[in-house]
Design a protein around this motif. Structure first.
Motif, PDB file in Angstrom:
ATOM      1  N   THR A 171       0.767  -1.157  -0.039  1.00 60.93           N
ATOM      2  CA  THR A 171       0.137  -0.148  -0.123  1.00 60.93           C
ATOM      3  C   THR A 171       0.683   1.356  -0.039  1.00 60.93           C
ATOM      4  OG1 THR A 171      -0.225   0.235   2.415  1.00 60.93           O
ATOM      5  CG2 THR A 171      -1.766  -1.116   1.230  1.00 60.93           C
ATOM      6  N   GLY A 172       1.916   1.067   0.422  1.00 61.64           N
ATOM      7  CA  GLY A 172       2.928   2.350   0.456  1.00 61.64           C
ATOM      8  C   GLY A 172       3.046   2.874   1.767  1.00 61.64           C
ATOM      9  N   SER A 205       5.582  -2.596   2.386  1.00 58.93           N
ATOM     10  CA  SER A 205       6.071  -1.385   1.691  1.00 58.93           C
ATOM     11  C   SER A 205       7.479  -1.036   2.233  1.00 58.93           C
ATOM     12  CB  SER A 205       5.276  -0.436   2.110  1.00 58.93           C
ATOM     13  OG  SER A 205       3.888  -0.845   1.385  1.00 58.93           O
ATOM     14  N   ASN A 207      11.280  -0.189   1.322  1.00 55.94           N
ATOM     15  CA  ASN A 207      12.001   0.156  -0.005  1.00 55.94           C
ATOM     16  C   ASN A 207      13.177   0.805   0.106  1.00 55.94           C
ATOM     17  OD1 ASN A 207      11.330   3.109   0.281  1.00 55.94           O
ATOM     18  ND2 ASN A 207       9.221   2.662  -0.020  1.00 55.94           N
TER      19      ASN A 207
END
Length: 244
Positions: A171-172, A205, A207
């Motif tokens: 979803t981030g 999520s 990164n």
């Protein structure tokens, strides 16, 4: 001293041509010898990747509780081991939520994998409604207690816990650093002596932009990475962040 452990979960992505990305990741990982790195591609790619990269850790994304039998479409831990897999993920929220897998089933899968000599990553995590009710820690600790085969934990380093809040996967969104640290600390405490050597990973999520902050929180031993693990360009910075 627990080593950092970074695992890529490719989910239902990849093809035979993706070996080029896997080779790039494996080669780059050699630059970070303090970090254990693994990739879990779809089952169709496990053997190909494992035979092409014999010194790198390739794993499966799930396994059946039985070693063989009339279970159409299923893959056993024995089959993963035969394909030269070194680890397997069990209990991912996409299976708990989407396929209704229970703690008992996940515990049985973990037992099957350990019996075949595979390292196991057991996933746990809460839905947003539980987080909003302030019950996330109790919910996750119940999953931990119900999903681990404590009787088989002769070597707890062969099992890792991956905390993945369901609402953060793909979803981030990510929990606050304080929330991540609190959850990992609670899991560590609940594991008792086994928690001294068992890795606890964060997933959801992750990164290249947020990895450094997350990976250096107390009790965070690594990450289970989804979409950002599909290419070397996105995955290697996460490995590098773990090594710093």
């Amino acid at each position: 001293m627990r080593r950092k452990f970074i695992v890529g979960n490719w989910k239902m992505n990849g093809s035979r041509d993706s070996i080029h990305e896997a080779k790039g990741i494996a080669e780059a990982a050699k630059n970070y010898p303090s970090v254990d790195v693994a990739l879990c591609p779809p089952f169709t790619l496990v053997a190909g990747f494992a035979f092409a990269l014999p010194e790198f850790s390739i794993g499966g994304q799930d396994c059946h509780v039985k070693p063989s039998g009339a279970f159409t479409g299923s893959v056993s831990a024995a089959m993963l081991a035969d394909a030269r897999a070194k680890l397997v993920i069990v209990g991912h929220s996409e299976r708990r939520e989407g396929l209704g897998e229970t703690n008992d089933e996940i515990k049985a899968k973990c037992e099957a994998a350990l019996t075949e000599g595979l390292r196991v990553i057991v996933c746990v995590g809460e839905p947003l409604s539980v987080r909003e009710e302030g019950k996330a820690i109790d919910y996750v600790l119940a999953q931990v207690a119900g999903s681990l085969p404590y009787a088989l934990l002769k070597d707890p380093s062969q099992v890792a816990i991956a905390y993945e809040p369901i609402w953060a996967i793909g979803t981030g969104l990510t929990p606050s650093s304080d929330d991540i640290a609190a959850m990992h600390g609670a899991i560590r405490a609940a594991l008792g002596d086994a928690g001294e050597v068992m890795a606890i990973l964060y997933g959801g999520s992750v990164n290249g932009d947020n990895a450094s902050e997350i990976l250096h929180l107390p009790d965070v031993d690594g990450a289970l990475v989804g979409g950002a693990s599909l290419t070397a360009d996105k995955f290697v910075p996460i490995i590098a962040a773990a090594a710093c």
